[in-house]
Design an enzyme around this catalytic site. Structure first.
Site, PDB file in Angstrom:
ATOM      1  N   LYS A 163     -12.249 -25.119  -7.591  1.00 20.90           N
ATOM      2  CA  LYS A 163     -10.787 -25.230  -7.535  1.00 20.90           C
ATOM      3  C   LYS A 163     -10.322 -24.959  -6.106  1.00 20.90           C
ATOM      4  CE  LYS A 163      -6.643 -22.533  -8.743  1.00 20.90           C
ATOM      5  NZ  LYS A 163      -6.065 -21.422  -9.527  1.00 20.90           N
ATOM      6  N   ASP A 198      -0.520 -21.916  -3.922  1.00 19.37           N
ATOM      7  CA  ASP A 198      -0.049 -21.910  -5.306  1.00 19.37           C
ATOM      8  C   ASP A 198       1.256 -21.123  -5.408  1.00 19.37           C
ATOM      9  OD1 ASP A 198       0.278 -22.019  -8.016  1.00 19.37           O
ATOM     10  OD2 ASP A 198      -1.403 -20.679  -8.508  1.00 19.37           O
ATOM     11  N   LYS A 227       6.140 -18.152  -9.135  1.00 22.89           N
ATOM     12  CA  LYS A 227       5.653 -16.770  -9.051  1.00 22.89           C
ATOM     13  C   LYS A 227       6.703 -15.872  -8.416  1.00 22.89           C
ATOM     14  CE  LYS A 227       0.810 -18.104  -8.216  1.00 22.89           C
ATOM     15  NZ  LYS A 227       0.140 -17.443  -9.343  1.00 22.89           N
ATOM     16  N   ARG A 276      -6.764 -24.925 -14.039  1.00 16.46           N
ATOM     17  CA  ARG A 276      -7.527 -25.540 -15.126  1.00 16.46           C
ATOM     18  C   ARG A 276      -7.199 -27.024 -15.271  1.00 16.46           C
ATOM     19  NH1 ARG A 276      -5.036 -21.221 -19.147  1.00 16.46           N
ATOM     20  NH2 ARG A 276      -5.048 -20.150 -17.152  1.00 16.46           N
TER      21      ARG A 276
HETATM   22 ZN    ZN Z   1      -3.846 -21.055  -9.016  1.00 17.76          ZN
HETATM   23 MN    MN Z   2      -1.405 -20.723 -10.579  1.00 22.21          MN
END
Ligand code: ZN
Ligand code: MN
Length: 468
Positions: free
Chosen positions: A237, A242, A249, A323
């Site tokens: 990954k 992110d 977040k 994922r």
């Molecule tokens: Zn992540």
């Molecule tokens: Mn994430």
């Protein structure tokens, strides 16, 4: 750093510091004697004598000494010498020649520090001579060279991982992989947005569509075995930053999300070492890279995404993006590469860090024999994995009312439901998953390693493939 292997005493008038490894039982015999409080002889304890430039490094109890002990002790010695500005060293390894590989790894790993944007930089080690007995020289040198190659590959992974999100994004990561391919004679294929769209890589497209900078899938091939041999697939990954996307977040520590690409970089580093060591096996590295941003085109909670292998996924949390990109990469490894086995590495869940802290990576697999292989490789590499469960209940937890599965099962068992999600895409192919979220980087210097990306996973992947 130039590393040489030598035998006999170091020349008397050497400007180098001398590194001596000292066990607990040897401590009492040091001349002149030292007090326990001054130097315990415990693992990584240090005692530096300025008048003869000798650095004693503790190894702890003799019975417990292993490769990890020596790797870490050599790293602690290197960190100390750099700090006091000593850039040349002689390592007295006569008592421990079988650990020449780990010692070199420790030195090379400790020499790296991310200082590209610093005004004042730490001096690098220039010359290290490792001394062993004449009869051990040939073996120690070859193990040392191997260790040097592996540690340099880990440092390459760390150096790219430490780059911030404004400078390193899927396209520039792909360019770095292409350059590596040229340097190491690896075949590198980059799937850009157009190719990903045409190939129906729904997970990568969905995650990448909220960013101005499109996603990439990077496929790196090493052909060391016979043509008919099915490759081992190393999948990583690489979310270059992110934000969480629409499920954004909180602000605190969001800067650490530059390290959400570390699984992919472990794969990149491992491929470099595998090529340089000329491993006689077919290996394919697949890096799934995107930037997870909440732009106007971003994927949303409630969206239904179709992955590369045609499975329908309901998005319930856009921060569970790792994922989604891995689903495509794992399916590609199974369907197109016809992989004999797949191992993926990902900074996948905070939940894994809640379970294990930063002591071990979480480890899941769907195949006993392959799982054992991975554990043995990690043990040899000195990287800690802890086996975690794949109970049927975790699969129930991610069942969707509107699609095959949903991309989050909520907080309970979050690291395990993430693993259950990935398992869906491996189907019957032997598969293992390493959640390295709490192992990939640390915020402070350790005794044997500078702060930032750790390169965790590179050594395990190399041992896994080399020892197959
Ligand atoms: Zn992540
Ligand atoms: Mn994430």
């Amino acid at each position: 750093m130039k590393i040489i292997f030598a035998t006999g005493a170091a020349p008397a008038a050497t400007p180098a510091a001398v590194i001596r490894f000292v066990t607990r039982d040897q401590r009492a015999k040091l001349a002149p004697p030292v007090a326990e409080e001054e130097f315990s002889g415990k693992a990584n304890a240090l005692l530096y004598s300025r008048h003869d430039a000798t650095l004693c490094v503790g190894l702890g109890e003799r019975a417990k000494i292993n490769a990890h002990t020596l790797r870490s002790a050599a790293g602690a010695a290197a960190m100390f010498l750099k700090k006091i500005g000593r850039t040349r060293a002689v390592v007295r390894l006569e008592d421990w020649p079988k650990f020449a590989g780990p010692v070199v790894e420790g030195l090379v790993l400790a020499d790296y520090r991310f200082e590209r944007f610093k005004t004042k930089r730490t001096p690098a080690l220039e010359n290290v001579a490792i001394h062993v007995l004449a009869e051990d020289l040939v073996k120690a040198r070859s193990a040392g060279r191997r260790g040097e190659t592996i540690a340099e590959a880990a440092n390459l992974a760390r150096d790219v991982a430490n780059q911030p999100g404004n400078l390193l994004y899927p396209e520039s990561l792909a360019a770095r992989a292409v350059k590596l391919g040229r340097d190491c004679k690896l075949q590198v294929t980059v799937f850009d947005e157009k190719k990903l769209r045409a190939g129906k890589f729904g997970g990568l497209i969905a995650v990448g569509q909220g960013s101005e900078r499109g996603p990439r899938m990077i496929v790196i091939e090493h052909r060391g075995g016979p043509k008919s041999e099915k490759p081992v697939a190393l999948v990583g990954k690489a979310i270059t930053f992110d934000t969480g996307g629409i499920s954004i977040k909180p602000a605190a520590n969001m800067e650490d999300m530059i390290f959400d690409k570390c699984g992919g970089l472990a794969v990149l580093g491992a491929m470099a070492a595998i090529a340089k060591l000329n491993v006689r096996r077919n290996v394919v590295g697949i890096i799934a890279s995107a930037e997870n941003m909440p732009g106007g085109g971003a994927y949303r909670p409630g969206d239904i995404i179709t992955t590369y292998d045609g499975k329908h996924v309901e998005i319930v949390n856009t921060d569970a993006e790792g994922r989604m990109v891995l689903a495509d990469a794992i399916a590609y490894a199974r369907l197109d590469c016809k992989a004999a086995a797949i191992i993926d590495l990902a900074t996948l869940t905070g939940a894994c860090g809640i379970a294990l802290g930063d002591t071990a990576a979480g480890f899941w697999h769907n195949d006993e024999a392959f799982g054992k292989r991975v554990l043995a490789a990690a043990e040899k590499a000195g990287e800690r994995l802890w086996p975690m469960p794949l109970y049927a209940e975790f699969e129930d937890q991610i069942r969707s009312d509107v699609a095959l599965i949903k991309n989050s099962g909520g907080r309970p068992g979050g690291a395990c439901t993430a693993a259950a999600f990935l398992k869906t895409f491996a189907e019957d192919t032997p598969w293992a998953h390493l959640d390295i979220a709490s192992m990939a980087q640390h915020g402070k210097d350790r005794a044997d390693l500078a702060r930032g990306a750790t390169g965790f996973g590179v050594r395990t992947l190399v041992e896994l493939v080399a020892g197959w």
